[in-house]
Design a protein around this motif. Structure first.
Motif, PDB file in Angstrom:
ATOM      1  N   TRP A  11      39.456  51.444  34.525  1.00 53.01           N
ATOM      2  CA  TRP A  11      39.223  50.029  34.800  1.00 53.01           C
ATOM      3  C   TRP A  11      40.291  49.477  35.745  1.00 53.01           C
ATOM      4  N   THR A  12      41.553  49.813  35.480  1.00 56.37           N
ATOM      5  CA  THR A  12      42.652  49.263  36.274  1.00 56.37           C
ATOM      6  C   THR A  12      42.719  49.874  37.666  1.00 56.37           C
ATOM      7  N   HIS A  13      42.747  51.194  37.739  1.00 58.07           N
ATOM      8  CA  HIS A  13      42.964  51.857  39.020  1.00 58.07           C
ATOM      9  C   HIS A  13      41.716  51.888  39.898  1.00 58.07           C
ATOM     10  N   ASP A  14      40.561  52.120  39.286  1.00 60.45           N
ATOM     11  CA  ASP A  14      39.339  52.307  40.065  1.00 60.45           C
ATOM     12  C   ASP A  14      38.537  51.023  40.254  1.00 60.45           C
ATOM     13  N   ILE A  15      38.256  50.343  39.156  1.00 65.90           N
ATOM     14  CA  ILE A  15      37.327  49.216  39.205  1.00 65.90           C
ATOM     15  C   ILE A  15      37.997  47.944  39.715  1.00 65.90           C
ATOM     16  N   GLN A  16      39.089  47.534  39.077  1.00 60.45           N
ATOM     17  CA  GLN A  16      39.774  46.339  39.557  1.00 60.45           C
ATOM     18  C   GLN A  16      40.278  46.529  40.984  1.00 60.45           C
ATOM     19  N   GLY A  17      40.762  47.741  41.273  1.00 60.61           N
ATOM     20  CA  GLY A  17      41.275  48.006  42.613  1.00 60.61           C
ATOM     21  C   GLY A  17      40.214  47.889  43.686  1.00 60.61           C
ATOM     22  N   SER A  18      39.042  48.477  43.450  1.00 61.95           N
ATOM     23  CA  SER A  18      37.985  48.465  44.468  1.00 61.95           C
ATOM     24  C   SER A  18      37.339  47.090  44.602  1.00 61.95           C
ATOM     25  N   ILE A  19      37.089  46.436  43.475  1.00 62.08           N
ATOM     26  CA  ILE A  19      36.503  45.097  43.530  1.00 62.08           C
ATOM     27  C   ILE A  19      37.459  44.132  44.227  1.00 62.08           C
ATOM     28  N   GLY A  20      38.747  44.368  44.043  1.00 66.11           N
ATOM     29  CA  GLY A  20      39.751  43.502  44.651  1.00 66.11           C
ATOM     30  C   GLY A  20      39.729  43.492  46.168  1.00 66.11           C
TER      31      GLY A  20
END
Length: 237
Positions: free
Chosen positions: A185-194
């Motif tokens: 969630w932190t590295h992949d999802i929040q990072g890419s959506i950001g």
């Protein structure tokens, strides 16, 4: 573009990690006579304690790997030095990497996807270790060499926005036309959506759509309905 994480997304890294840990523990003279059931929880505990220091760049990944074993052994009443700890980790990593084999189901699935999408990989980790995984999984047969990005090589770790932006710029893809697929969630999802990308979160949670840019999928093989919904709201190249 579909941009994939590697570990625990394209292959079950945790499973290989557990098996390599047990193999190394069983064969090493350093751990002879100890209980694996006592060893593993301690190793994981010290890994979790040290990881925030690595994230803050207070210690390197190599230092984390050495220190967690030293602390684990100390908790079990044994003393090991840094050199012994390093050798133990090297044996573990060789056991892990040598056990990875090509997954025909994964290759066929990616081959199907690449008929409709540009495929790429963005993974955190050491270049030598990650490339060996990629080669043994035969991922370069469906994902071009120049579409594979490893944090140690590009200079940025996920979730640093610059890691995702580097891939988008290099491959000349707009963020809104790209979807990141990963398990963290932190590295992949929040990072890419950001950075404005779409995202598919690989998670055992109930698969669903959280919003038009974020979907959940239990495994890599269940992402096609997510892609269908994303294609209705945006253009994925």
């Amino acid at each position: 573009m579909l941009l994939f994480d590697l570990d625990n997304t394209l292959f079950p890294f945790r499973q290989y990690w557990e098996e390599a840990n047990r193999t190394t523990f069983t064969s090493s003279p350093l751990t002879n006579g100890l209980s694996y059931d006592a060893f593993l929880p301690l190793l994981k505990m010290f890994d979790e304690e040290l990881w925030p220091l690595h994230v803050k760049e207070a210690i390197t990944l190599n230092e984390l790997r050495v220190e967690r074993f030293i602390r684990t052994m100390h908790a079990l009443g044994r003393s090991v030095n840094k050199e012994q700890s390093q050798h133990y980790f090297e044996a573990f990593m060789e056991n892990l990497l040598s056990s990875i084999t090509m997954d025909e189901e994964l290759r066929d699935f990616l081959d199907k996807l690449q008929q409709s999408y540009t495929l790429a990989i963005l993974t955190n980790g050491k270049e030598k270790e990650q490339w060996r995984k990629i080669i043994q999984l035969n991922l370069t047969s469906v994902i071009p060499f120049e579409h594979i990005f490893i944090s140690e090589d590009i200079g940025y770790d996920k979730p640093d926005p610059r890691a995702f932006q580097h891939v988008l710029k290099t491959l000349n893809v707009e963020a809104r036309s790209a979807t990141y697929i990963g398990d963290s969630w932190t590295h992949d999802i929040q990072g890419s959506i950001g950075v404005g990308m779409n995202a598919i979160w690989i998670t055992p949670r109930q698969a669903s759509s959280i919003n038009e840019n974020l979907h959940l999928s239990r495994t890599i093989y269940d992402i096609e309905p997510c892609l269908f919904h994303l294609n209705r709201t945006t253009t994925i190249t």
